[in-house]
Write an enzyme that holds these catalytic residues in place. Structure first.
Site, PDB file in Angstrom:
ATOM      1  CG  ASP A 279      -6.541  29.543  52.881  1.00  0.00           C
ATOM      2  OD1 ASP A 279      -6.690  30.476  51.772  1.00  0.00           O
ATOM      3  OD2 ASP A 279      -5.128  29.510  53.178  1.00  0.00           O
TER       4      ASP A 279
ATOM      5  CG  ASP B 127      -8.206  20.787  56.347  1.00  0.00           C
ATOM      6  OD1 ASP B 127      -8.721  19.918  55.988  1.00  0.00           O
ATOM      7  OD2 ASP B 127      -8.260  19.399  56.959  1.00  0.00           O
ATOM      8  CB  VAL B 128     -11.961  22.003  51.226  1.00  0.00           C
ATOM      9  CG1 VAL B 128     -12.109  23.829  51.707  1.00  0.00           C
ATOM     10  CG2 VAL B 128     -10.617  21.899  50.767  1.00  0.00           C
TER      11      VAL B 128
ATOM     12  CB  SER C 184      -6.061  22.273  36.427  1.00  0.00           C
ATOM     13  OG  SER C 184      -4.894  22.792  35.714  1.00  0.00           O
TER      14      SER C 184
ATOM     15  CE1 TYR D 276      -3.875  21.190  40.534  1.00  0.00           C
ATOM     16  CE2 TYR D 276      -3.442  21.080  38.132  1.00  0.00           C
ATOM     17  CZ  TYR D 276      -3.587  21.927  39.526  1.00  0.00           C
ATOM     18  OH  TYR D 276      -4.494  23.303  39.423  1.00  0.00           O
TER      19      TYR D 276
END
Length: 241
Positions: free
Chosen positions: A37, A60-61, A136, A149
């Site tokens: 995370d 931090d991806v 999503s 998004y």
């Protein structure tokens, strides 16, 4: 029966919400879990709350080196990797800044690419593994105020399918989940009018719960889905079917 007994799972965005629900179910099914995370303290606290073998790591991806460190924190080579980390910066195109757009694309799409490619590099050496990417419903139909998004989540579908084709002969499966309206702290904070509008679009007439996403992630992570790769499972209550 424990579906993930002895396996190691790494989950990004694992300190809360859907990521934490996935971690809880994975641990219950016998997995060792590493939670990544952006908030390292929250990840560590979440790991401590799990009744099993778990560790929390700041990650931090958007940075490949952080994802390397996350994988290195695993007690054994990764068997399951869940790309769940995400943010929202909603605004209409007229008011959205370039930074709003870039941040969302970076965290969702680049972050998922980092997790997928780095986990796959480990899994292919062992000829097995499952990668689960969180897309999503917004990536299927597009939502007003979410050009960033929706673009990122649609991109995750394309990434998933391309990676699945590349990795299939190495024994690595790559699948995606497209959640609809899921009851979380973020969604419950939306205006009542917006909530009611979304509810009216759902044939099942209710929001989903985080556990209902976690159970689908478990299915894709486990051998129950052993002949599935490149698939996108909608968990939406029938919304926009």
């Amino acid at each position: 029966m424990t579906l993930l007994n002895g396996r190691t799972a790494v989950i990004t965005g694992g300190a809360q919400g859907i990521g934490l629900a996935i971690a809880q179910l994975f641990v219950a099914q016998g997995a060792r879990v590493v939670l990544g995370d952006i908030d390292g303290e929250a990840a560590a606290k979440a790991a401590e709350s799990l009744d099993g073998e778990a560790v929390g790591v700041a990650c931090d991806v958007t940075k490949g080196s952080d994802v390397d460190n996350l994988l290195a924190a695993a007690p054994s080579p990764v068997d399951v990797f869940v790309n769940n980390a995400g943010i929202t910066r909603d605004a209409t195109m007229r008011t959205m800044t370039e930074d709003d757009f870039d941040q969302v694309i970076d965290v969702h799409l680049k972050g998922t690419w980092n997790g997928t490619r780095k986990a796959a590099a480990i899994m292919r050496e062992r000829k097995s593994g499952s990668i689960v990417n969180l897309s999503s419903l917004s990536g299927k139909v597009g939502m007003v105020g979410q050009t960033n998004y929706s673009a990122a989540k649609a991109g995750i579908v394309g990434l998933t399918k391309a990676a699945a084709k590349e990795m299939a002969h190495h024994g690595v499966r790559v699948n995606a989940i497209q959640p609809g309206l899921i009851r979380t702290a973020m969604t419950e904070a939306m205006p009542q009018k917006a909530w009611d509008q979304k509810m009216a679009e759902i044939p099942m007439r209710r929001a989903g719960e985080v556990g209902e996403i976690a159970s689908v992630a478990l299915f894709l992570a486990s051998d129950l889905s052993s002949y599935m790769t490149g698939t996108v499972l909608e968990v939406t209550g029938g919304r926009f079917m």
